[in-house]
Motif scaffolding. Structure first.
Motif, PDB file in Angstrom:
ATOM      1  N   THR A   1       6.684  11.381  37.831  1.00 52.70           N
ATOM      2  CA  THR A   1       6.791  12.237  36.650  1.00 52.70           C
ATOM      3  C   THR A   1       7.617  11.582  35.540  1.00 52.70           C
ATOM      4  O   THR A   1       7.445  11.911  34.368  1.00 52.70           O
ATOM      5  CB  THR A   1       7.418  13.592  37.024  1.00 52.70           C
ATOM      6  N   ASP A   2       8.509  10.655  35.890  1.00 49.74           N
ATOM      7  CA  ASP A   2       9.205   9.890  34.859  1.00 49.74           C
ATOM      8  C   ASP A   2       8.203   9.071  34.042  1.00 49.74           C
ATOM      9  O   ASP A   2       8.296   8.979  32.815  1.00 49.74           O
ATOM     10  CB  ASP A   2      10.226   8.934  35.482  1.00 49.74           C
ATOM     11  N   VAL A   3       7.270   8.473  34.754  1.00 51.61           N
ATOM     12  CA  VAL A   3       6.254   7.643  34.109  1.00 51.61           C
ATOM     13  C   VAL A   3       5.311   8.497  33.272  1.00 51.61           C
ATOM     14  O   VAL A   3       4.987   8.159  32.127  1.00 51.61           O
ATOM     15  CB  VAL A   3       5.481   6.849  35.185  1.00 51.61           C
ATOM     16  N   ILE A   4       4.872   9.622  33.841  1.00 53.12           N
ATOM     17  CA  ILE A   4       3.969  10.515  33.100  1.00 53.12           C
ATOM     18  C   ILE A   4       4.661  11.027  31.839  1.00 53.12           C
ATOM     19  O   ILE A   4       4.050  11.117  30.765  1.00 53.12           O
ATOM     20  CB  ILE A   4       3.519  11.678  34.001  1.00 53.12           C
ATOM     21  N   GLY A   5       5.936  11.367  31.962  1.00 48.38           N
ATOM     22  CA  GLY A   5       6.683  11.803  30.781  1.00 48.38           C
ATOM     23  C   GLY A   5       6.771  10.718  29.733  1.00 48.38           C
ATOM     24  O   GLY A   5       6.671  10.989  28.528  1.00 48.38           O
ATOM     25  N   GLY A   6       6.953   9.460  30.155  1.00 49.76           N
ATOM     26  CA  GLY A   6       6.973   8.353  29.207  1.00 49.76           C
ATOM     27  C   GLY A   6       5.637   8.167  28.531  1.00 49.76           C
ATOM     28  O   GLY A   6       5.571   7.918  27.318  1.00 49.76           O
ATOM     29  N   PHE A   7       4.546   8.288  29.303  1.00 49.78           N
ATOM     30  CA  PHE A   7       3.207   8.194  28.704  1.00 49.78           C
ATOM     31  C   PHE A   7       3.008   9.276  27.647  1.00 49.78           C
ATOM     32  O   PHE A   7       2.479   9.015  26.557  1.00 49.78           O
ATOM     33  CB  PHE A   7       2.137   8.334  29.787  1.00 49.78           C
ATOM     34  N   ALA A   8       3.415  10.496  27.975  1.00 46.58           N
ATOM     35  CA  ALA A   8       3.240  11.612  27.050  1.00 46.58           C
ATOM     36  C   ALA A   8       4.076  11.418  25.794  1.00 46.58           C
ATOM     37  O   ALA A   8       3.605  11.671  24.671  1.00 46.58           O
ATOM     38  CB  ALA A   8       3.619  12.928  27.743  1.00 46.58           C
ATOM     39  N   LEU A   9       5.307  10.961  25.953  1.00 47.07           N
ATOM     40  CA  LEU A   9       6.179  10.766  24.799  1.00 47.07           C
ATOM     41  C   LEU A   9       5.647   9.676  23.878  1.00 47.07           C
ATOM     42  O   LEU A   9       5.569   9.859  22.658  1.00 47.07           O
ATOM     43  CB  LEU A   9       7.590  10.413  25.273  1.00 47.07           C
ATOM     44  N   GLY A  10       5.263   8.540  24.454  1.00 50.30           N
ATOM     45  CA  GLY A  10       4.733   7.453  23.630  1.00 50.30           C
ATOM     46  C   GLY A  10       3.464   7.846  22.904  1.00 50.30           C
ATOM     47  O   GLY A  10       3.287   7.547  21.721  1.00 50.30           O
ATOM     48  N   THR A  11       2.561   8.544  23.617  1.00 54.81           N
ATOM     49  CA  THR A  11       1.300   8.972  22.994  1.00 54.81           C
ATOM     50  C   THR A  11       1.543   9.982  21.883  1.00 54.81           C
ATOM     51  O   THR A  11       0.933   9.901  20.811  1.00 54.81           O
ATOM     52  CB  THR A  11       0.376   9.583  24.061  1.00 54.81           C
TER      53      THR A  11
END
Length: 238
Positions: free
Chosen positions: A165-175
């Motif tokens: 979920t850390d990674v998914i959150g990073g993907f969402a933030l960058g996008t």
């Protein structure tokens, strides 16, 4: 919020152990390769991909080159902005690294202490912002960039330094940073890029040698005949 602080939902932790557990059966060389890719290789590959896209954009027609160059400028700017947003977000969530909350993990990237929070992943934020920003400029290369960003996310979990979920959150933030602010960024950057393109020297950044921006064309104006000519033509026609 409490779920993030204590380690996240069971599925999150289960995926963490499944992906990180692959390191137990992989040779040491593979672990080092994943570590290098996750820390340096994939971010560097994305930077090179942006530069490759810039090289191709300079060979486009003038209008398309200006728009593509503006999008390529926005990609690293958006990535930097997303990382800035991530700083207070990490402090607000305050989620510890997974190896501090769970035992038996293979930590393959040393240097993360108890004061270094986990949510969201800075690497995932950076690479996804670059990938999506590249997608705005060039669809095919952008898909390659997004694929590299997904691989980066797997590497971060494999290394044992982030939850999924850390990674998914990073993907969402960058996008989100790239796409939400893209209309405003393009509206501001495109006129600046066009002005740079018209410069004799700096214009080489935007357009390849031999390509020039279109100049306004002076169309010939209709000439009004002298008063006597029109009357004379009518008399001859008669």
């Amino acid at each position: 919020m409490a779920g993030l602080t204590t380690g996240g939902p069971n599925l999150d932790v289960s995926l963490l152990y499944d992906i990180n557990g692959l390191a137990r059966h992989a040779p040491a060389g593979a672990d080092r390769a994943v570590g290098l890719l996750g820390s340096y290789g994939i971010p560097l590959a994305l930077v090179l991909l942006v530069l490759w896209c810039w090289r191709g954009a300079r060979r486009q027609d003038e209008a398309a080159a200006a728009e593509s160059f503006a999008a390529l400028v926005w990609a690293p700017l958006a990535a930097a902005l997303a990382l800035l947003v991530n700083v207070p977000l990490r402090a607000f969530v305050g989620r510890p690294r997974p190896f501090l909350a769970h035992s038996g993990l293979e930590v393959l990237e040393p240097g993360h202490g108890q004061s270094d929070f986990s949510f969201v992943s800075g690497h995932a934020t950076l690479v996804m912002a670059l990938g999506v920003g590249l997608f705005v400029a060039h669809r095919r290369l952008g898909l390659v960039g997004i694929g590299l960003a997904l691989a980066e996310g797997i590497c971060r979990v494999y290394l044992g330094v982030h939850y999924p979920t850390d990674v998914i959150g990073g993907f969402a933030l960058g996008t989100a940073v790239v796409l939400v602010l893209a209309p405003l960024a393009m509206a501001l950057l495109t006129p600046v890029v066009r002005a740079v393109a018209r410069s004799p020297r700096a214009g080489r950044l935007v357009r390849a040698r031999g390509r020039t921006l279109p100049r306004p064309v002076d169309l010939p104006q209709a000439q009004t005949p002298p008063p006597g000519c029109l009357t004379e033509d009518k008399d001859l026609a008669a």
